[in-house]
Each structure stands twice: as structure tokens, then as C-alpha cells.
Enzyme design. Structure first.
Site, PDB file in Angstrom:
ATOM      1  N   ARG A 162       0.828  -1.219   0.000  1.00 48.78           N
ATOM      2  CA  ARG A 162       0.000   0.000   0.000  1.00 48.78           C
ATOM      3  C   ARG A 162       0.863   1.269   0.000  1.00 48.78           C
ATOM      4  O   ARG A 162       0.523   2.271   0.624  1.00 48.78           O
ATOM      5  CB  ARG A 162      -0.931   0.030   1.233  1.00 48.78           C
ATOM      6  N   SER A 238     -10.634  -0.987   3.674  1.00 55.08           N
ATOM      7  CA  SER A 238      -9.821  -1.158   4.887  1.00 55.08           C
ATOM      8  C   SER A 238      -9.399   0.213   5.405  1.00 55.08           C
ATOM      9  O   SER A 238      -8.815   0.997   4.663  1.00 55.08           O
ATOM     10  CB  SER A 238      -8.554  -1.949   4.571  1.00 55.08           C
ATOM     11  N   GLU A 333      -4.817   3.525   6.705  1.00 56.72           N
ATOM     12  CA  GLU A 333      -4.533   3.315   5.289  1.00 56.72           C
ATOM     13  C   GLU A 333      -5.119   4.460   4.459  1.00 56.72           C
ATOM     14  O   GLU A 333      -4.607   4.811   3.402  1.00 56.72           O
ATOM     15  CB  GLU A 333      -5.151   1.980   4.842  1.00 56.72           C
TER      16      GLU A 333
HETATM   17  N1  EPU Z   1     -10.436 -11.417  10.103  1.00 53.56           N
HETATM   18  C1  EPU Z   1     -10.882 -11.304  11.413  1.00 53.56           C
HETATM   19  N2  EPU Z   1     -11.968 -10.506  11.659  1.00 53.56           N
HETATM   20  C2  EPU Z   1     -12.624  -9.852  10.659  1.00 53.56           C
HETATM   21  C3  EPU Z   1     -12.179  -9.997   9.339  1.00 53.56           C
HETATM   22  C4  EPU Z   1     -11.076 -10.756   9.069  1.00 53.56           C
HETATM   23  O1  EPU Z   1     -10.321 -11.868  12.321  1.00 53.56           O
HETATM   24  O2  EPU Z   1     -13.596  -9.149  10.983  1.00 53.56           O
HETATM   25  C5  EPU Z   1      -9.259 -12.235   9.808  1.00 53.56           C
HETATM   26  C6  EPU Z   1      -9.610 -13.318   8.791  1.00 53.56           C
HETATM   27  O3  EPU Z   1      -9.966 -14.471   9.444  1.00 53.56           O
HETATM   28  C7  EPU Z   1      -8.347 -13.480   7.996  1.00 53.56           C
HETATM   29  C8  EPU Z   1      -7.613 -12.173   8.161  1.00 53.56           C
HETATM   30  O4  EPU Z   1      -8.265 -11.430   9.170  1.00 53.56           O
HETATM   31  O5  EPU Z   1      -7.545 -14.487   8.515  1.00 53.56           O
HETATM   32  C9  EPU Z   1      -7.541 -11.414   6.854  1.00 53.56           C
HETATM   33  O6  EPU Z   1      -8.847 -11.031   6.459  1.00 53.56           O
HETATM   34  P1  EPU Z   1      -9.225 -10.711   4.935  1.00 53.56           P
HETATM   35  O7  EPU Z   1      -8.769 -11.818   4.078  1.00 53.56           O
HETATM   36  O8  EPU Z   1     -10.649 -10.323   4.893  1.00 53.56           O
HETATM   37  O9  EPU Z   1      -8.313  -9.502   4.505  1.00 53.56           O
HETATM   38  P2  EPU Z   1      -7.723  -8.245   5.278  1.00 53.56           P
HETATM   39  O10 EPU Z   1      -6.304  -8.515   5.660  1.00 53.56           O
HETATM   40  O11 EPU Z   1      -8.632  -7.799   6.347  1.00 53.56           O
HETATM   41  C10 EPU Z   1      -6.710  -7.207   3.086  1.00 53.56           C
HETATM   42  C11 EPU Z   1      -6.726  -5.893   2.366  1.00 53.56           C
HETATM   43  C12 EPU Z   1      -8.036  -5.742   1.590  1.00 53.56           C
HETATM   44  C13 EPU Z   1      -8.156  -6.884   0.610  1.00 53.56           C
HETATM   45  C14 EPU Z   1      -8.097  -8.208   1.380  1.00 53.56           C
HETATM   46  C15 EPU Z   1      -8.070  -9.409   0.473  1.00 53.56           C
HETATM   47  C16 EPU Z   1      -5.350  -4.407   3.680  1.00 53.56           C
HETATM   48  C17 EPU Z   1      -5.294  -3.235   4.600  1.00 53.56           C
HETATM   49  N3  EPU Z   1      -6.554  -4.815   3.308  1.00 53.56           N
HETATM   50  O12 EPU Z   1      -7.727  -7.159   4.083  1.00 53.56           O
HETATM   51  O13 EPU Z   1      -7.990  -4.522   0.880  1.00 53.56           O
HETATM   52  O14 EPU Z   1      -9.342  -6.802  -0.129  1.00 53.56           O
HETATM   53  O15 EPU Z   1      -6.871  -8.263   2.160  1.00 53.56           O
HETATM   54  O16 EPU Z   1      -6.834  -9.545  -0.101  1.00 53.56           O
HETATM   55  O17 EPU Z   1      -4.301  -4.936   3.316  1.00 53.56           O
HETATM   56  C18 EPU Z   1      -8.519  -2.202   1.026  1.00 53.56           C
HETATM   57  O18 EPU Z   1      -7.313  -1.975   0.935  1.00 53.56           O
HETATM   58  O19 EPU Z   1      -9.362  -1.272   1.121  1.00 53.56           O
HETATM   59  C19 EPU Z   1      -8.994  -3.577   1.042  1.00 53.56           C
HETATM   60  C20 EPU Z   1     -10.271  -3.886   1.200  1.00 53.56           C
END
Ligand code: EPU
Length: 337
Positions: A162, A238, A333
Site C-alpha cells: 500500500r 480497509s 490506510e
Molecule cells: N479477520 C478477522 N476478523 C474480521 C475480518 C477478518 O479476524 O472481521 C481475519 C480473517 O480471518 C483473515 C484475516 O483477518 O484471517 C484477513 O482477512 P481478509 O482476508 O478479509 O483480509 P484483510 O487482511 O482484512 C486485506 C486488504 C483488503 C483486501 C483483502 C483481500 C489491507 C489493509 N486490506 O484485508 O484490501 O481486499 O486483504 O486480499 O491490506 C482495502 O485496501 O481497502 C482492502 C479492502
């Protein structure tokens, strides 16, 4: 060129925050951009693309320039690839759909990301195992001091998680004019992400036979199931980055939180911010007109009528809780203005 005065930016930011801009102009070409900047020698101006990564905490006392520069050009095409130049005001998701329809592979995992093409390299957008830099060749940027167009190759953009040089060293010095991507005609799909595999399996599609359309559809399904549609519930995706901590810190946390999740990086462990926020008790919690989303803790939402400061105050409370419980400092972010 038409300058409007004292207009509400509510339709122009996905958080749906009702702030005012002293002046507002849309630009449809580089010439219009130059004219706008020449005629309005203002101390304060800012560019807006899709407004999907910004939190306005106050009225903007300057000129907001909305990028509406559109168009696409094939720079080179062979049996194997297409080099496509896209002007920065194009909608990102429409570009993804355009490529998926032609079976040009590379950006299908980035389906349904709100915002414009110009914002994509700014923060090296990423999702479901792919980041923009994977397909990025170069961009043209308009230097706001010299009024010249400069070409930035991939290494010059200093992409990170990012991150890019345009968010750091060169902040506020350039306007991104076009982006050139390398798309594959014999695409190799990226289906490492667990949720994508689950959806393919549910549909009875073998990973080896999956098309980029299958991947795009899966990503759209996942996003729609977790991430609120900004048209319905204001948000900017995010809100925080996923923090990276040292291996020692992670091992220490594991003693008290055996279920902590972590993803190994080159020099540390990336911990999901959503998990930290959920463990701190914030998931689905609503305070006034704002809150952490019930399906994705990392997304802060505007339930209607929230102010940017309300959202920012909530963010500060979340940062405090996570710091107290895990000794980890979350970093926003979104761009806070
Ligand atoms: N999780 C939780 N609680 C929640 C949601 C998720 O514990 O409420 C855990 C999940 O179990 C999982 C981990 O967190 O193990 C990761 O969750 P997720 O795959 O939903 O992705 P994220 O890390 O929360 C990132 C990006 C997103 C992108 C997704 C998919 C960042 C800041 N965000 O989110 O990007 O869509 O991965 O690759 O890196 C954005 O930048 O606006 C965005 C939505």
C-alpha cells in the site's frame, strides 16, 4: 473549464461525508488541468479520483480537482501480451471488466476495488494475492512544479505494501496522468487465496481449468459478502493497514493469544488488523453514526450523517485498544484530510 464554489463533496467521497469545498472543478484533459492550475494559483488544491481512500475531517479551504481524464490505448500487442495505456480518470473496476471480457489476464484478482486508475499506483492497490506492481510497466506523471510530463518506470515508483514514492518522498508533487499495464493473453491465474479456492470448489471448477472470469467472479462474490457497498453504507474499504511486527513480538503474543494469525514476510510477521480489532471487542460495534463493520472489522462505516471527526475519533479509540492489548500501533490506510 467550470469552477463551482462552496459545493458539498458528499457525492465525491465514498465515506459519504458532507464537507464543503471552497472551489471545485472537473478536468477532462491535460490541457484543462494546466489551465485550471495556471488560472488558480492557489496555495491549497487537491486531486480527487473516486474519493474511495480519503477521510475529510473538515471543509476543504481550496480547490478540489476531480480527475475525469479518460481513454485507453493499446501500445503493443503480440500473441502473448497486450501493453495497455489507460488514462488516470478511468474507473478501475470498469477497466478490470474490460480486460476480463477480452481474456487479458493480470488484474482479475483486483475486481471491484473502488476508485480510479490513477489512484491504483499511488498506493499499489492489492487484494486476494495480487498487487498492482505485478502487472505495472510505467506511468506518466505531470510535474506540478515544471508542468512537464515525466515517465516513471516500476522501480522508480518504489512500490511497497500500500505504498509508493507518490505517497512518500514525492507527495503532492505530481498528478498521475496515465498508467501502462502488461496483460497476458495466455493468463496464469492466481488462486492461492483460501476464499477463492473455496468458491471454485463450490462451483466444481478445478483450479487448473479456472478462467480469469472465474477468478473475477469469485473475487466479486467474496467482496460483496464481506465488504459493504459504499453506495449503501459509506466506507473506504480497509481503514488501517495490516501491521508488521517482529518474530519475537509475535512469539510473545502467541503465549497469551494462541490463536493469533500471522503471515510471514521478508523481515517480520504481518498480522491481520481485522483480527486485532475484533479481539479488542470492536467488531460490529456502533458509536453514534459510525462503527466497525459487522462482517469485516477493518472497515469503518458511516451509518448516515457521521462527520469525519467522528470516524477519526473512533479510529483513535481502536488504535488505543489494540495498542493496550497487543502493543501494536495500527496505522491508517486512508488519507486523512
Ligand atoms: N479477520 C478477522 N476478523 C474480521 C475480518 C477478518 O479476524 O472481521 C481475519 C480473517 O480471518 C483473515 C484475516 O483477518 O484471517 C484477513 O482477512 P481478509 O482476508 O478479509 O483480509 P484483510 O487482511 O482484512 C486485506 C486488504 C483488503 C483486501 C483483502 C483481500 C489491507 C489493509 N486490506 O484485508 O484490501 O481486499 O486483504 O486480499 O491490506 C482495502 O485496501 O481497502 C482492502 C479492502
Amino acid at each position: 473549464m467550470n469552477i463551482q464554489h462552496h459545493i458539498s463533496l458528499k457525492p465525491y467521497n465514498t465515506f459519504g461525508l458532507d464537507v464543503k469545498s471552497l472551489m471545485f472543478s472537473e478536468v477532462n484533459s491535460l490541457k484543462e488541468l494546466k489551465d485550471t492550475l495556471t488560472l488558480n494559483q492557489l496555495e491549497q488544491f487537491m486531486f480527487l479520483g473516486g474519493g474511495s481512500n480519503v477521510l475529510f475531517t473538515k471543509d476543504f479551504d481550496g480547490l478540489v480537482i476531480k480527475n475525469n481524464i479518460k481513454g485507453k490505448e493499446i501500445i503493443e500487442e503480440t500473441d502473448e501480451y497486450v501493453k495497455l495505456k489507460i488514462y488516470s480518470g478511468e474507473n478501475w473496476h470498469k477497466l478490470v471488466m474490460y480486460c476480463v471480457e477480452r481474456n487479458w489476464g493480470g488484474i482479475e484478482n483486483l475486481s471491484l476495488i473502488p476508485g480510479t486508475v490513477g489512484a491504483a499506483p499511488m498506493q499499489n492497490i492489492g487484494a486476494y494475492g495480487v498487487e498492482l506492481e505485478k502487472v505495472f510497466i510505467e506511468l506518466e506523471a505531470f510535474n506540478l512544479n515544471t508542468f512537464e510530463i515525466e515517465v516513471f518506470k516500476k522501480t522508480q515508483c518504489e512500490f511497497g505494501y500500500r505504498e509508493s514514492v507518490f505517497k512518500r518522498k514525492l507527495k503532492n508533487q505530481y498528478f498521475i496522468f496515465s498508467v501502462t499495464l502488461l496483460l497476458q493473453k495466455q493468463p496464469v491465474i492466481s488462486a492461492e487465496y483460501g476464499d477463492i479456492q473455496t468458491i471454485l470448489a463450490e462451483k466444481g471448477i478445478q483450479k487448473e481449468n479456472a478462467s480469469i472470469k472465474n477468478i473475477s467472479d469469485a473475487v466479486i462474490t467474496i467482496r460483496q459478502s464481506k465488504l459493504p457497498d459504499p453506495k449503501v453504507l459509506g466506507n473506504s474499504g480497509s481503514f488501517f493497514k495490516n501491521p508488521q511486527i517482529t518474530v519475537e513480538h509475535f512469539e510473545k503474543l502467541k503465549l497469551t493469544h494462541p490463536h493469533i494469525k500471522g503471515f510471514e514476510q521478508e523481515n517480520g510477521i504481518k498480522v491481520p488488523a481485522a483480527w486485532l480489532i475484533e479481539q479488542s471487542g470492536w467488531k460490529g460495534k456502533r458509536i453514534g453514526n459510525t462503527g466497525s463493520h459487522e462482517k469485516q472489522a477493518l472497515v469503518l462505516v458511516n451509518y448516515g450523517g457521521a462527520t469525519g471527526n467522528e470516524v477519526w475519533d473512533l479510529a483513535q479509540e481502536i488504535i488505543k485498544s489494540v495498542k493496550t492489548q497487543f502493543d501494536i500501533e495500527l496505522e491508517a490506510e486512508v488519507n486523512v484530510i
